[in-house]
Design an enzyme around this catalytic site. Structure first.
Site, mmCIF file in Angstrom:
data_model
loop_
_atom_site.group_PDB
_atom_site.id
_atom_site.type_symbol
_atom_site.label_atom_id
_atom_site.label_comp_id
_atom_site.label_asym_id
_atom_site.label_seq_id
_atom_site.Cartn_x
_atom_site.Cartn_y
_atom_site.Cartn_z
ATOM 1 N N LYS A 124 -8.240 -1.929 -8.522
ATOM 2 C CA LYS A 124 -8.729 -2.621 -7.320
ATOM 3 C C LYS A 124 -10.006 -1.954 -6.830
ATOM 4 O O LYS A 124 -10.013 -0.742 -6.581
ATOM 5 C CB LYS A 124 -7.663 -2.581 -6.224
ATOM 6 C CG LYS A 124 -8.111 -3.191 -4.894
ATOM 7 C CD LYS A 124 -6.939 -3.306 -3.933
ATOM 8 C CE LYS A 124 -7.334 -3.956 -2.627
ATOM 9 N NZ LYS A 124 -8.048 -3.072 -1.717
ATOM 10 N N TYR A 140 -3.018 5.100 -3.598
ATOM 11 C CA TYR A 140 -4.103 6.050 -3.381
ATOM 12 C C TYR A 140 -3.629 7.379 -3.946
ATOM 13 O O TYR A 140 -2.526 7.837 -3.602
ATOM 14 C CB TYR A 140 -4.368 6.261 -1.894
ATOM 15 C CG TYR A 140 -5.106 5.157 -1.194
ATOM 16 C CD1 TYR A 140 -6.256 4.592 -1.728
ATOM 17 C CD2 TYR A 140 -4.668 4.706 0.055
ATOM 18 C CE1 TYR A 140 -6.936 3.592 -1.051
ATOM 19 C CE2 TYR A 140 -5.350 3.713 0.736
ATOM 20 C CZ TYR A 140 -6.485 3.162 0.179
ATOM 21 O OH TYR A 140 -7.156 2.184 0.848
ATOM 22 N N HIS A 168 -13.158 -3.584 -0.618
ATOM 23 C CA HIS A 168 -12.259 -3.024 0.389
ATOM 24 C C HIS A 168 -12.472 -3.709 1.750
ATOM 25 O O HIS A 168 -12.341 -3.095 2.800
ATOM 26 C CB HIS A 168 -12.504 -1.516 0.516
ATOM 27 C CG HIS A 168 -11.243 -0.718 0.715
ATOM 28 N ND1 HIS A 168 -10.656 0.025 -0.273
ATOM 29 C CD2 HIS A 168 -10.459 -0.536 1.813
ATOM 30 C CE1 HIS A 168 -9.587 0.646 0.204
ATOM 31 N NE2 HIS A 168 -9.440 0.302 1.468
ATOM 32 N N SER A 173 0.842 -1.197 0.000
ATOM 33 C CA SER A 173 0.000 0.000 0.000
ATOM 34 C C SER A 173 0.875 1.244 0.000
ATOM 35 O O SER A 173 1.923 1.281 0.659
ATOM 36 C CB SER A 173 -0.879 0.009 1.254
ATOM 37 O OG SER A 173 -1.388 1.305 1.490
ATOM 38 N N THR A 199 -6.304 1.888 -6.575
ATOM 39 C CA THR A 199 -7.530 1.571 -5.834
ATOM 40 C C THR A 199 -8.605 2.581 -6.207
ATOM 41 O O THR A 199 -8.376 3.791 -6.141
ATOM 42 C CB THR A 199 -7.255 1.570 -4.318
ATOM 43 O OG1 THR A 199 -6.387 0.476 -4.021
ATOM 44 C CG2 THR A 199 -8.542 1.401 -3.522
HETATM 45 C C1 FNR Z 1 -7.109 -2.350 3.999
HETATM 46 N N1 FNR Z 1 -7.354 -2.270 2.632
HETATM 47 C C2 FNR Z 1 -6.629 -1.399 1.850
HETATM 48 N N2 FNR Z 1 -6.805 -1.389 0.497
HETATM 49 C C3 FNR Z 1 -6.054 -0.572 -0.293
HETATM 50 O O1 FNR Z 1 -6.226 -0.597 -1.507
HETATM 51 N N3 FNR Z 1 -5.098 0.236 0.277
HETATM 52 C C4 FNR Z 1 -4.872 0.282 1.607
HETATM 53 O O2 FNR Z 1 -4.005 1.015 2.080
HETATM 54 C C5 FNR Z 1 -5.683 -0.536 2.445
HETATM 55 N N4 FNR Z 1 -5.526 -0.521 3.811
HETATM 56 C C6 FNR Z 1 -6.188 -1.451 4.594
HETATM 57 C C7 FNR Z 1 -5.936 -1.526 5.966
HETATM 58 C C8 FNR Z 1 -6.550 -2.519 6.724
HETATM 59 C C9 FNR Z 1 -6.223 -2.623 8.195
HETATM 60 C C10 FNR Z 1 -7.410 -3.457 6.125
HETATM 61 C C11 FNR Z 1 -8.045 -4.578 6.916
HETATM 62 C C12 FNR Z 1 -7.701 -3.357 4.779
HETATM 63 C C13 FNR Z 1 -8.258 -3.240 1.988
HETATM 64 C C14 FNR Z 1 -7.506 -4.528 1.655
HETATM 65 O O3 FNR Z 1 -6.542 -4.305 0.655
HETATM 66 C C15 FNR Z 1 -8.452 -5.629 1.171
HETATM 67 O O4 FNR Z 1 -9.224 -5.148 0.088
HETATM 68 C C16 FNR Z 1 -9.375 -6.153 2.258
HETATM 69 O O5 FNR Z 1 -8.735 -6.159 3.503
HETATM 70 C C17 FNR Z 1 -9.834 -7.558 1.900
HETATM 71 O O6 FNR Z 1 -10.700 -8.084 2.821
HETATM 72 P P1 FNR Z 1 -10.233 -9.028 4.060
HETATM 73 O O7 FNR Z 1 -9.303 -10.085 3.537
HETATM 74 O O8 FNR Z 1 -9.577 -8.120 5.017
HETATM 75 O O9 FNR Z 1 -11.536 -9.551 4.579
#
Ligand code: FNR
Length: 378
Positions: A228, A151, A252, A127, A177
């Protein structure tokens, strides 16, 4: 990896060596350890979602609403759970999903995650809001299959400059994303008056993104472009028309728009729209090996692991995450063998059947043996 005639009396036919080396035998033990090590704010940051957390629960419900149709008597002594992806062999069809702020869970942050991915043999997606930053993470595991997620926190010039840095640092793909035009109301934070990261500068640039940014990035990038947060066939088709190289189906993890469908409910229409023209990545609620098998049977090529990655890192840093991946591998290998297949290529939708969900869809509902000392609304 192939399975050599498992000893029917052994507790686990796969991975005995690591079983001896790690204190963790089950995934829920890692979850419990992570809960013990994290403060309540960071725990809520991992498990929480937006508003009613309906999207979070639907991710699990959509997985639970699929049962297997196993086939038998087919010599499954050569199970191989590896896949080819971006010209590399991955030990499992997994990518560590991009997570902002991994440094909250383990001091090394994203460096621990990429090292675990490289050591075990899965892909890692960094990320853009994770420490220690894209160059340092690249240096931590130069040989890992590293992807970079952005982002937008600036104008087109800013975005393009970060993209150039990602290319220069050897990332294998660039991911934008697109489901985060606004930051959602995460009530676990709001209710505690917990300011997650203070005022987030330049957020408006994410809201201003359009398909013309995709056209520009596609023209600029010498590496594959991933979007994404695709959640409809319409947007998957638009992505293909704009030359996107991979579709990442995601809501997400239920942290952005509430009241979405679970991603496994979305996957069939995306798979039909894509028709095999690009690989499909998916995430959202994937906690167990069987969940990952369901995604591949339904047409996904790679599954993203979000919260479980945080849990592995919080439980034991790089080693904890490697252990989590080892257990997932055992679950996947056994699941494939019991379904009657040796390879992913043999799997298709005929191995799945709609079924009444057997859980209420809690975020960590995949772990019936999990007991947490403190009430934590998991
Ligand atoms: C995320 N997610 C996320 N997505 C992204 O594109 N950039 C990011 O910086 C973040 N940061 C982030 C922090 C935390 C703590 C979580 C739990 C999630 C979303 C992540 O990439 C992903 O899409 C989801 O977490 C998938 O679902 P599960 O496996 O957590 O249920």
């Amino acid at each position: 990896m192939s399975c050599k005639a498992p000893d029917p009396h052994a507790a686990l036919p796969f991975g005995e060596a690591s079983m001896n080396a790690s204190p963790f035998l089950t995934l829920h033990e890692l979850v419990k350890k992570a809960r013990q090590k994290l403060n309540h704010d960071n725990w809520d940051y991992i498990v929480g979602g937006t508003e009613t957390e309906t999207t979070v629960r639907r991710n699990r419900l959509a997985l639970d609403a699929l049962a297997f149709r196993p086939r038998v008597l087919r010599d499954v002594s050569q199970v191989d759970a590896s896949v080819q992806f971006l010209g590399r062999t991955l030990r499992l069809p997994l990518v560590l999903a991009p997570i902002g702020g991994l440094e909250l869970f383990t001091p090394e942050g994203g460096a621990a995650a990429v090292k675990a991915a490289g050591r075990f043999g899965v892909a890692h997606m960094l990320s853009s809001v994770c420490e220690p930053g894209l160059e340092a993470v690249a240096q931590a595991a130069p040989d890992a299959l590293r992807l970079f997620q952005l982002y937008a926190r600036g104008d087109a010039g800013w975005v393009d400059a970060v993209a150039a840095r990602a290319v220069a640092a050897g990332y294998g793909a660039f991911c934008l994303t697109v489901d985060t035009a606004y930051y959602s109301r995460r009530e676990r934070d709001l209710a505690k008056r917990h300011a997650r990261s203070g005022p987030m500068p330049a957020r408006e640039f994410q809201a201003r993104l359009t398909w013309s940014d995709v056209t520009r990035l596609k023209a600029l990038l010498p590496i594959p472009l991933i979007l994404k947060g695709i959640a409809t066939a319409e947007d998957a088709k638009l992505a293909l028309e704009h030359g996107v190289d991979m579709i990442y189906v995601s809501n997400h993890g239920g942290r952005q728009l509430d009241h979405c469908r679970g991603t496994m409910e979305v996957l069939p229409e995306i798979a039909a729209a894509v028709g095999g023209r690009t690989p499909i990545m998916i995430d959202g609620g994937f906690c167990r090996g069987a969940d990952i098998v369901k995604a591949l049977a339904a047409g996904a090529n790679l599954v993203g692991i979000g919260r479980m990655q945080c849990i592995g890192l919080a439980a034991g840093g790089e080693a904890g995450l490697v252990r989590l991946l080892e257990i997932l591998e055992q679950e996947i290998q056994i699941c494939l063998g019991l379904l009657g297949v040796n390879t992913w290529a043999e799997l298709d939708r005929s191995y799945l059947h709609p079924a009444p969900p057997a859980s209420i869809g809690a975020t960590l509902g995949a772990f019936p043996l999990l007991t947490l000392d403190e009430q934590s609304f998991y």
